[in-house]
Design a protein around this motif. Structure first.
Motif, PDB file in Angstrom:
ATOM      1  N   ASN A 128      -9.336  87.430 -13.421  1.00  0.00           N
ATOM      2  CA  ASN A 128      -9.057  86.327 -14.551  1.00  0.00           C
ATOM      3  C   ASN A 128      -7.477  86.655 -14.826  1.00  0.00           C
ATOM      4  O   ASN A 128      -7.260  87.763 -15.144  1.00  0.00           O
ATOM      5  CB  ASN A 128     -10.016  86.639 -15.829  1.00  0.00           C
ATOM      6  CG  ASN A 128      -9.416  85.415 -16.802  1.00  0.00           C
ATOM      7  OD1 ASN A 128      -8.462  84.850 -16.728  1.00  0.00           O
ATOM      8  ND2 ASN A 128     -10.026  85.876 -17.999  1.00  0.00           N
ATOM      9  N   SER A 129      -6.404  85.734 -14.823  1.00  0.00           N
ATOM     10  CA  SER A 129      -5.081  85.957 -15.153  1.00  0.00           C
ATOM     11  C   SER A 129      -4.911  86.562 -16.675  1.00  0.00           C
ATOM     12  O   SER A 129      -3.830  86.914 -17.083  1.00  0.00           O
ATOM     13  CB  SER A 129      -4.314  84.791 -14.855  1.00  0.00           C
ATOM     14  OG  SER A 129      -4.754  83.761 -15.602  1.00  0.00           O
ATOM     15  N   LEU A 130      -5.943  85.937 -17.561  1.00  0.00           N
ATOM     16  CA  LEU A 130      -5.818  86.363 -18.685  1.00  0.00           C
ATOM     17  C   LEU A 130      -6.499  87.860 -19.250  1.00  0.00           C
ATOM     18  O   LEU A 130      -6.769  88.030 -20.621  1.00  0.00           O
ATOM     19  CB  LEU A 130      -6.382  85.235 -19.831  1.00  0.00           C
ATOM     20  CG  LEU A 130      -5.645  83.992 -19.827  1.00  0.00           C
ATOM     21  CD1 LEU A 130      -6.356  82.969 -20.466  1.00  0.00           C
ATOM     22  CD2 LEU A 130      -4.360  84.005 -19.798  1.00  0.00           C
ATOM     23  N   ASP A 131      -6.969  88.586 -18.376  1.00  0.00           N
ATOM     24  CA  ASP A 131      -7.632  89.620 -18.512  1.00  0.00           C
ATOM     25  C   ASP A 131      -6.699  90.794 -19.029  1.00  0.00           C
ATOM     26  O   ASP A 131      -5.569  91.028 -18.555  1.00  0.00           O
ATOM     27  CB  ASP A 131      -8.080  90.255 -17.206  1.00  0.00           C
ATOM     28  CG  ASP A 131      -9.129  91.499 -17.180  1.00  0.00           C
ATOM     29  OD1 ASP A 131      -9.325  92.071 -18.603  1.00  0.00           O
ATOM     30  OD2 ASP A 131      -9.446  92.178 -16.406  1.00  0.00           O
ATOM     31  N   THR A 182       5.159  85.597 -17.514  1.00  0.00           N
ATOM     32  CA  THR A 182       3.745  84.938 -17.325  1.00  0.00           C
ATOM     33  C   THR A 182       2.716  85.849 -17.929  1.00  0.00           C
ATOM     34  O   THR A 182       1.746  85.592 -18.253  1.00  0.00           O
ATOM     35  CB  THR A 182       3.483  84.817 -15.779  1.00  0.00           C
ATOM     36  OG1 THR A 182       3.894  85.980 -15.110  1.00  0.00           O
ATOM     37  CG2 THR A 182       4.315  83.811 -15.127  1.00  0.00           C
ATOM     38  N   THR A 183       3.130  87.252 -17.975  1.00  0.00           N
ATOM     39  CA  THR A 183       2.279  88.246 -18.452  1.00  0.00           C
ATOM     40  C   THR A 183       2.220  88.260 -19.846  1.00  0.00           C
ATOM     41  O   THR A 183       1.135  88.039 -20.547  1.00  0.00           O
ATOM     42  CB  THR A 183       2.806  89.565 -18.028  1.00  0.00           C
ATOM     43  OG1 THR A 183       2.771  89.708 -16.685  1.00  0.00           O
ATOM     44  CG2 THR A 183       1.911  90.744 -18.628  1.00  0.00           C
ATOM     45  N   ALA A 241      -0.761  86.976 -22.449  1.00  0.00           N
ATOM     46  CA  ALA A 241      -1.205  87.882 -23.383  1.00  0.00           C
ATOM     47  C   ALA A 241      -1.558  86.721 -24.714  1.00  0.00           C
ATOM     48  O   ALA A 241      -2.009  87.041 -25.681  1.00  0.00           O
ATOM     49  CB  ALA A 241      -0.224  88.764 -23.759  1.00  0.00           C
ATOM     50  N   GLN A 242      -0.679  85.816 -24.702  1.00  0.00           N
ATOM     51  CA  GLN A 242      -0.697  84.736 -25.974  1.00  0.00           C
ATOM     52  C   GLN A 242      -1.865  83.842 -25.665  1.00  0.00           C
ATOM     53  O   GLN A 242      -2.182  82.536 -26.398  1.00  0.00           O
ATOM     54  CB  GLN A 242       0.478  83.974 -26.062  1.00  0.00           C
ATOM     55  CG  GLN A 242       1.713  84.982 -26.674  1.00  0.00           C
ATOM     56  CD  GLN A 242       2.995  84.267 -26.548  1.00  0.00           C
ATOM     57  OE1 GLN A 242       3.159  82.903 -26.328  1.00  0.00           O
ATOM     58  NE2 GLN A 242       4.122  84.991 -26.765  1.00  0.00           N
ATOM     59  N   GLY A 243      -2.713  84.080 -24.567  1.00  0.00           N
ATOM     60  CA  GLY A 243      -3.729  82.949 -24.239  1.00  0.00           C
ATOM     61  C   GLY A 243      -3.392  81.712 -23.292  1.00  0.00           C
ATOM     62  O   GLY A 243      -4.402  80.866 -23.160  1.00  0.00           O
TER      63      GLY A 243
END
Length: 369
Positions: free
Chosen positions: A207-210, A279-280, A284-286
């Motif tokens: 998951n990129s939002l992990d 992108t990180t 982090a902002q969803g």
């Protein structure tokens, strides 16, 4: 009782029953009718077909070019170092290790191309190896360039102290190179642990939002990119200041190869790391709900990543065109292999020696890699 009287009593009952059945039918129809839905409240799937088609031709084309140039160039550098036993200074040791780092990464590029073209079918081991090799190569390169800049600082700005410890320098460079490889492997442990196959694609994280992924990426960028970048900038700023005060800019020719390597590395790595940082922070902002923005960000990520991969094949060309001693050794190696005539060899090397004041002394080895 007459028939007329019976009909008089039955007719209201039949009418009442018919009215009730009609009422029930209307009620049933109202109960089972579908309500009007507001679909604006539901998320819309962002289609990335255009990105997929772009990757099908862009990544294999550029990865193949980079792989061929990287393998040929870095193997040539390594052969030149070992053939002429050029490991005489700390910088020589660091540059050789840098070539090995670029060579290992170039060997992994065919797998990157395969991952961008179709489904990943080569198993979890090669999936983990591909991402781990890239991170080890990246981190070791940054740490090696930091070490080169520190060595150049002491060799030029602190020349007296460097000359006093020149006999211990080669041993220190070998030990520090070993430490650098170990540190690069430690920094790459998250890729080794968390890289997996998801939706038939080799990916470092599910998951990129992990939140774990976000923390790991930020820490990697700080300790393995931002910190070495600061060290490089400080050291070369001090070197330029020293040369300016000494009014001996001729010595600046001796470090052009190092400056060129650093500039090439930063020009290729900074754009990708800036995009990776953005992108990180976005993750982090969803994330984002703008599909067009997400697609454009994927395009930018793919392009800057290919530019970042490009640095593995640029360093040998930097050596060949700028490094006087390396260029001389390369021409001699080509002459020994029969790729260069004796006449051309003397034409290229003798003119270069006269123009650069080249001498085969320890001092020129130190200042002209």
């Amino acid at each position: 009782m007459t028939a007329q009287t019976i009909l008089k009593y039955l007719l209201p009952i039949v009418q009442n029953r018919t009215s009730n059945e009609t009422s029930n039918e209307d009620t049933d129809y109202a109960d089972y009718s579908l309500p009007t839905l507001d679909y604006s409240a539901y998320p819309v799937l962002c289609v990335k077909e255009s990105n997929k088609q772009f990757r099908l031709w862009f990544m294999p084309t550029f990865y193949s070019i980079i792989c061929l140039l990287g393998l040929g160039g870095n193997l040539l550098v390594i052969f030149t170092f070992f053939t002429f036993k050029r490991l005489k200074t700390m910088t020589d040791v660091y540059l050789l290790n840098l070539s090995f780092a670029d060579l290992f990464f170039a060997l992994s590029l065919p797998f990157w191309a395969a991952n961008g073209m179709a489904e990943w079918v080569m198993g979890l081991f090669l999936c983990k190896a591909m991402h781990t090799i890239y991170k080890v190569s990246f981190f070791s390169s940054m740490l090696l360039l930091s070490s080169i800049s520190v060595d150049r600082y002491f060799a030029i700005a602190k020349a007296v102290s460097a000359h006093r410890h020149r006999y211990q320098a080669l041993f220190i460079s070998k030990v520090s190179s070993t430490v650098i490889w170990v540190m690069a492997l430690i920094f790459s442990m998250p890729e080794l642990m968390y890289t997996t196959i998801h939706n038939n694609t080799c990916t470092p994280y599910l998951n990129s939002l992990d939140p774990l992924r976000l923390k790991i990426q930020v820490s990697q960028m700080v300790f393995a990119f931002a910190l070495p970048l600061i060290i490089i900038c400080i050291c070369y700023s001090s070197i330029i200041k020293t040369l300016y005060q000494a009014r001996s800019f001729e010595r600046n020719k001796a470090i052009k190869v190092i400056l060129a390597v650093v500039i090439v590395f930063l020009a290729t790595q900074v754009p990708y790391n800036v995009v990776l940082f953005w992108t990180t922070m976005l993750g982090a902002q969803g994330g984002t709900d703008d599909c067009n923005y997400e697609n454009n960000l994927l395009y930018v990520t793919d392009v800057t990543q290919c530019v970042a991969f490009l640095r593995c094949c640029l360093n040998p060309f930097v050596y060949a065109f700028i490094g006087v001693k390396f260029r001389h050794d390369l021409f001699k190696l080509l002459k020994d292999w029969g790729c260069l005539s004796q006449e051309r060899f003397f034409r290229y090397t003798c003119s270069r020696r006269r123009s650069s004041g080249f001498t085969d002394t320890e001092s020129t080895t130190t200042f002209a890699p």
